[in-house]
Design a protein around this motif. Structure first.
Motif, PDB file in Angstrom:
ATOM      1  N   GLN A  53       0.854  -1.181   0.000  1.00  0.00           N
ATOM      2  CA  GLN A  53       0.000   0.000   0.000  1.00  0.00           C
ATOM      3  C   GLN A  53       0.894   1.236   0.000  1.00  0.00           C
ATOM      4  O   GLN A  53       1.538   1.570   0.983  1.00  0.00           O
ATOM      5  CB  GLN A  53      -0.932   0.018   1.207  1.00  0.00           C
ATOM      6  CG  GLN A  53      -1.911   1.157   1.158  1.00  0.00           C
ATOM      7  CD  GLN A  53      -2.929   1.120   2.283  1.00  0.00           C
ATOM      8  OE1 GLN A  53      -3.137   0.089   2.910  1.00  0.00           O
ATOM      9  NE2 GLN A  53      -3.559   2.241   2.540  1.00  0.00           N
ATOM     10  N   ASP A  54       0.922   1.915  -1.148  1.00  0.00           N
ATOM     11  CA  ASP A  54       1.744   3.098  -1.331  1.00  0.00           C
ATOM     12  C   ASP A  54       0.910   4.350  -1.106  1.00  0.00           C
ATOM     13  O   ASP A  54      -0.323   4.286  -1.022  1.00  0.00           O
ATOM     14  CB  ASP A  54       2.310   3.123  -2.763  1.00  0.00           C
ATOM     15  CG  ASP A  54       3.215   1.933  -3.046  1.00  0.00           C
ATOM     16  OD1 ASP A  54       4.203   1.756  -2.312  1.00  0.00           O
ATOM     17  OD2 ASP A  54       2.929   1.189  -4.006  1.00  0.00           O
ATOM     18  N   ALA A  55       1.573   5.491  -1.030  1.00  0.00           N
ATOM     19  CA  ALA A  55       0.878   6.770  -0.920  1.00  0.00           C
ATOM     20  C   ALA A  55      -0.109   6.896  -2.080  1.00  0.00           C
ATOM     21  O   ALA A  55       0.210   6.557  -3.211  1.00  0.00           O
ATOM     22  CB  ALA A  55       1.883   7.919  -0.958  1.00  0.00           C
ATOM     23  N   GLY A  56      -1.309   7.366  -1.777  1.00  0.00           N
ATOM     24  CA  GLY A  56      -2.332   7.530  -2.801  1.00  0.00           C
ATOM     25  C   GLY A  56      -3.197   6.297  -3.008  1.00  0.00           C
ATOM     26  O   GLY A  56      -4.190   6.355  -3.708  1.00  0.00           O
ATOM     27  N   GLU A  57      -2.830   5.172  -2.422  1.00  0.00           N
ATOM     28  CA  GLU A  57      -3.625   3.945  -2.512  1.00  0.00           C
ATOM     29  C   GLU A  57      -4.388   3.757  -1.208  1.00  0.00           C
ATOM     30  O   GLU A  57      -3.829   3.899  -0.130  1.00  0.00           O
ATOM     31  CB  GLU A  57      -2.735   2.722  -2.739  1.00  0.00           C
ATOM     32  CG  GLU A  57      -1.991   2.722  -4.040  1.00  0.00           C
ATOM     33  CD  GLU A  57      -1.065   1.521  -4.204  1.00  0.00           C
ATOM     34  OE1 GLU A  57      -0.677   1.259  -5.344  1.00  0.00           O
ATOM     35  OE2 GLU A  57      -0.729   0.850  -3.205  1.00  0.00           O
ATOM     36  N   GLU A  58      -5.679   3.455  -1.318  1.00  0.00           N
ATOM     37  CA  GLU A  58      -6.477   3.168  -0.130  1.00  0.00           C
ATOM     38  C   GLU A  58      -6.218   1.753   0.364  1.00  0.00           C
ATOM     39  O   GLU A  58      -6.407   1.453   1.538  1.00  0.00           O
ATOM     40  CB  GLU A  58      -7.966   3.359  -0.429  1.00  0.00           C
ATOM     41  CG  GLU A  58      -8.328   4.802  -0.736  1.00  0.00           C
ATOM     42  CD  GLU A  58      -9.786   4.978  -1.118  1.00  0.00           C
ATOM     43  OE1 GLU A  58     -10.586   4.029  -0.985  1.00  0.00           O
ATOM     44  OE2 GLU A  58     -10.117   6.094  -1.565  1.00  0.00           O
ATOM     45  N   CYS A  59      -5.814   0.876  -0.540  1.00  0.00           N
ATOM     46  CA  CYS A  59      -5.549  -0.518  -0.215  1.00  0.00           C
ATOM     47  C   CYS A  59      -4.726  -1.116  -1.350  1.00  0.00           C
ATOM     48  O   CYS A  59      -4.639  -0.533  -2.424  1.00  0.00           O
ATOM     49  CB  CYS A  59      -6.857  -1.301  -0.055  1.00  0.00           C
ATOM     50  SG  CYS A  59      -7.930  -1.223  -1.523  1.00  0.00           S
ATOM     51  N   ASP A  60      -4.112  -2.243  -1.107  1.00  0.00           N
ATOM     52  CA  ASP A  60      -3.394  -2.980  -2.152  1.00  0.00           C
ATOM     53  C   ASP A  60      -3.094  -4.365  -1.612  1.00  0.00           C
ATOM     54  O   ASP A  60      -2.237  -4.535  -0.758  1.00  0.00           O
ATOM     55  CB  ASP A  60      -2.101  -2.277  -2.564  1.00  0.00           C
ATOM     56  CG  ASP A  60      -1.501  -2.867  -3.835  1.00  0.00           C
ATOM     57  OD1 ASP A  60      -1.766  -4.050  -4.144  1.00  0.00           O
ATOM     58  OD2 ASP A  60      -0.765  -2.146  -4.527  1.00  0.00           O
ATOM     59  N   VAL A  61      -3.854  -5.341  -2.085  1.00  0.00           N
ATOM     60  CA  VAL A  61      -3.661  -6.727  -1.638  1.00  0.00           C
ATOM     61  C   VAL A  61      -3.125  -7.595  -2.777  1.00  0.00           C
ATOM     62  O   VAL A  61      -3.342  -8.800  -2.804  1.00  0.00           O
ATOM     63  CB  VAL A  61      -4.955  -7.312  -1.022  1.00  0.00           C
ATOM     64  CG1 VAL A  61      -5.270  -6.632   0.300  1.00  0.00           C
ATOM     65  CG2 VAL A  61      -6.133  -7.176  -1.969  1.00  0.00           C
ATOM     66  N   GLY A  62      -2.439  -6.948  -3.698  1.00  0.00           N
ATOM     67  CA  GLY A  62      -1.772  -7.670  -4.774  1.00  0.00           C
ATOM     68  C   GLY A  62      -2.739  -8.363  -5.712  1.00  0.00           C
ATOM     69  O   GLY A  62      -3.694  -7.766  -6.202  1.00  0.00           O
ATOM     70  N   ALA A  63      -2.521  -9.632  -5.919  1.00  0.00           N
ATOM     71  CA  ALA A  63      -3.322 -10.409  -6.866  1.00  0.00           C
ATOM     72  C   ALA A  63      -4.778 -10.539  -6.431  1.00  0.00           C
ATOM     73  O   ALA A  63      -5.642 -10.893  -7.234  1.00  0.00           O
ATOM     74  CB  ALA A  63      -2.706 -11.791  -7.053  1.00  0.00           C
ATOM     75  N   GLU A  64      -5.074 -10.254  -5.166  1.00  0.00           N
ATOM     76  CA  GLU A  64      -6.461 -10.319  -4.684  1.00  0.00           C
ATOM     77  C   GLU A  64      -7.250  -9.064  -5.020  1.00  0.00           C
ATOM     78  O   GLU A  64      -8.461  -9.028  -4.825  1.00  0.00           O
ATOM     79  CB  GLU A  64      -6.467 -10.568  -3.174  1.00  0.00           C
ATOM     80  CG  GLU A  64      -5.921 -11.934  -2.800  1.00  0.00           C
ATOM     81  CD  GLU A  64      -5.880 -12.156  -1.294  1.00  0.00           C
ATOM     82  OE1 GLU A  64      -6.747 -11.606  -0.589  1.00  0.00           O
ATOM     83  OE2 GLU A  64      -4.980 -12.868  -0.841  1.00  0.00           O
ATOM     84  N   ASN A  65      -6.597  -8.001  -5.511  1.00  0.00           N
ATOM     85  CA  ASN A  65      -7.330  -6.820  -5.971  1.00  0.00           C
ATOM     86  C   ASN A  65      -8.257  -7.252  -7.104  1.00  0.00           C
ATOM     87  O   ASN A  65      -7.841  -7.969  -8.008  1.00  0.00           O
ATOM     88  CB  ASN A  65      -6.381  -5.754  -6.522  1.00  0.00           C
ATOM     89  CG  ASN A  65      -5.577  -5.033  -5.466  1.00  0.00           C
ATOM     90  OD1 ASN A  65      -5.605  -5.386  -4.294  1.00  0.00           O
ATOM     91  ND2 ASN A  65      -4.840  -4.027  -5.885  1.00  0.00           N
ATOM     92  N   ALA A  66      -9.498  -6.818  -7.065  1.00  0.00           N
ATOM     93  CA  ALA A  66     -10.466  -7.125  -8.121  1.00  0.00           C
ATOM     94  C   ALA A  66     -11.607  -6.126  -8.018  1.00  0.00           C
ATOM     95  O   ALA A  66     -11.887  -5.608  -6.932  1.00  0.00           O
ATOM     96  CB  ALA A  66     -10.991  -8.554  -7.993  1.00  0.00           C
ATOM     97  N   ASP A  67     -12.266  -5.858  -9.103  1.00  0.00           N
ATOM     98  CA  ASP A  67     -13.365  -4.906  -9.085  1.00  0.00           C
ATOM     99  C   ASP A  67     -14.606  -5.434  -8.386  1.00  0.00           C
ATOM    100  O   ASP A  67     -15.560  -4.688  -8.190  1.00  0.00           O
ATOM    101  CB  ASP A  67     -13.688  -4.423 -10.500  1.00  0.00           C
ATOM    102  CG  ASP A  67     -12.684  -3.388 -10.984  1.00  0.00           C
ATOM    103  OD1 ASP A  67     -11.933  -2.837 -10.145  1.00  0.00           O
ATOM    104  OD2 ASP A  67     -12.636  -3.134 -12.191  1.00  0.00           O
TER     105      ASP A  67
END
Length: 146
Positions: A53-67
């Motif tokens: 999770q970088d600046a400007g990202e609310e979340c980041d779970v890698g390959a589990e990111n999905a719409d």
């Protein structure tokens, strides 16, 4: 040629190298940085979907990111009204603030008895649980709700 000699011979001429870049007038010290300001760079730009999770990202779970997941492909936290249906949480999400269309502002499908007059309903008082009702509210027929 101006510049400081590094002492290492140029492979083509055999002359000592100076650190000057021919034709630009700039001096290279071998470090990375912003050429316009001289400030050092901090590394590669953040990448959504890398699991960090970088600046400007609310979340980041890698390959589990999905719409259709809690963290979208845009690294935004899923929420009702974002136009994306979160699986297992939302029945719909039309992304608009209109409550009397096919998808409510709580991301539930419009239905008879939800207390909101929908297209095709004369009225909807939300009072249809555990009883038989004969319309005009919601329907002109008998229906059962359990």
């Amino acid at each position: 040629m101006d510049g400081t000699s590094t002492g290492a011979p140029d492979e083509t001429t055999g002359a000592p190298t100076t650190g000057l870049t021919e034709g630009t007038g700039s001096v290279s010290d071998g470090s990375t940085g912003d050429a316009s300001t001289g400030e050092p760079t901090t590394g590669p730009a953040p990448i959504c979907g890398d699991g960090v999770q970088d600046a400007g990202e609310e979340c980041d779970v890698g390959a589990e990111n999905a719409d259709d997941a809690a963290c979208t492909l845009a690294c935004k936290a899923a929420k009702c009204g974002d136009g994306l249906v979160q699986a297992g949480v939302e029945a719909c999400d039309d992304g608009n603030p209109v409550d009397d269309d096919e998808c409510s502002n709580t991301c539930a499908l419009a239905s008879c008895g939800d207390g909101v007059v929908q297209p095709g309903e004369v009225c909807d008082d939300g009072n249809v649980v555990y009883m038989v009702r004969i319309g005009p509210c919601c329907s002109n027929s008998i229906f059962y709700v359990s």
